[in-house]
Design an enzyme around this catalytic site. Sequence first.
Site, PDB file in Angstrom:
ATOM      1  N   ASP A 192       0.867  -1.174   0.000  1.00  0.00           N
ATOM      2  CA  ASP A 192       0.000   0.000   0.000  1.00  0.00           C
ATOM      3  C   ASP A 192       0.911   1.235   0.000  1.00  0.00           C
ATOM      4  O   ASP A 192       2.096   1.133   0.353  1.00  0.00           O
ATOM      5  CB  ASP A 192      -0.882  -0.040   1.248  1.00  0.00           C
ATOM      6  N   ASP A 218      -1.529  -0.764   6.049  1.00  0.00           N
ATOM      7  CA  ASP A 218      -1.830  -0.140   7.337  1.00  0.00           C
ATOM      8  C   ASP A 218      -3.322  -0.060   7.625  1.00  0.00           C
ATOM      9  O   ASP A 218      -3.718   0.517   8.639  1.00  0.00           O
ATOM     10  CB  ASP A 218      -1.250   1.278   7.374  1.00  0.00           C
ATOM     11  N   ASP A 220      -0.215   5.105   0.920  1.00  0.00           N
ATOM     12  CA  ASP A 220      -0.488   6.065   1.991  1.00  0.00           C
ATOM     13  C   ASP A 220      -0.556   5.368   3.344  1.00  0.00           C
ATOM     14  O   ASP A 220      -1.354   4.460   3.561  1.00  0.00           O
ATOM     15  CB  ASP A 220      -1.813   6.796   1.731  1.00  0.00           C
TER      16      ASP A 220
END
Length: 224
Positions: free
Chosen positions: A11, A168, A13
């Site tokens: 991922d 995250d 961001d």
Amino acid sequence: MSSEYKLLIFDWDGTLADSIGRIVTSMQEAAQRAGRAERDDEAIKGIIGLGLPEAILTLYPDMAPEQVIAFRQHYANTYIALDAEPSPLFAGVAESLEAFRAQGYRLAVATGKARRGLDRVLKAHGWERFFDVTRAADETASKPDPLMLNQILAHCDMRSEQALMVGDASFDLLMARNAGIDSVAVSYGAQSIERLRDFDPVLEVDHFPELRGWLEARAHSRLC
């Protein structure tokens, strides 16, 4: 490289880049410009990882399609202005990714960003050709649909058990589960590690370089 993982998918961001604050600010500014009630920080962090239209509708489910389009533009205008200097990478990210490439891993990005935004930050970091493949939310299905991971697997000619997804947010880990891919949860991004544990990651890390150490230890153990 002898680890069974051959493809590392990240991922962007909150996993590679420290951009969560800008996303929250941009979403709140867009709400003001659209005449909508601002959502609090935690509510906005809870939608990070989704494609932007899906994120907006999660926060404002009563929006009509034309309102989503206008809100999306408000968000983009604010975020691009804030991102004139790209969000910094988390400590150890650049060095770890370079090491992963040197060790023979295939590298990919699976992000909720739009293609235009992803290309902009890749260019800013000089990474236009760094990753083997990247997928952005506006060119495939939004997380947690596994389509973007399946496309990455197909591009790299890999099986699901050869890949590892690092993220995250719950959307990252649920997408990985939906694709039959193991996942790693990072604790420093958008969502709490307690929430991410519900998706049974094979590893939890508080700092990105811990992933490098774990993979190197696995590779070493397979050689012994």
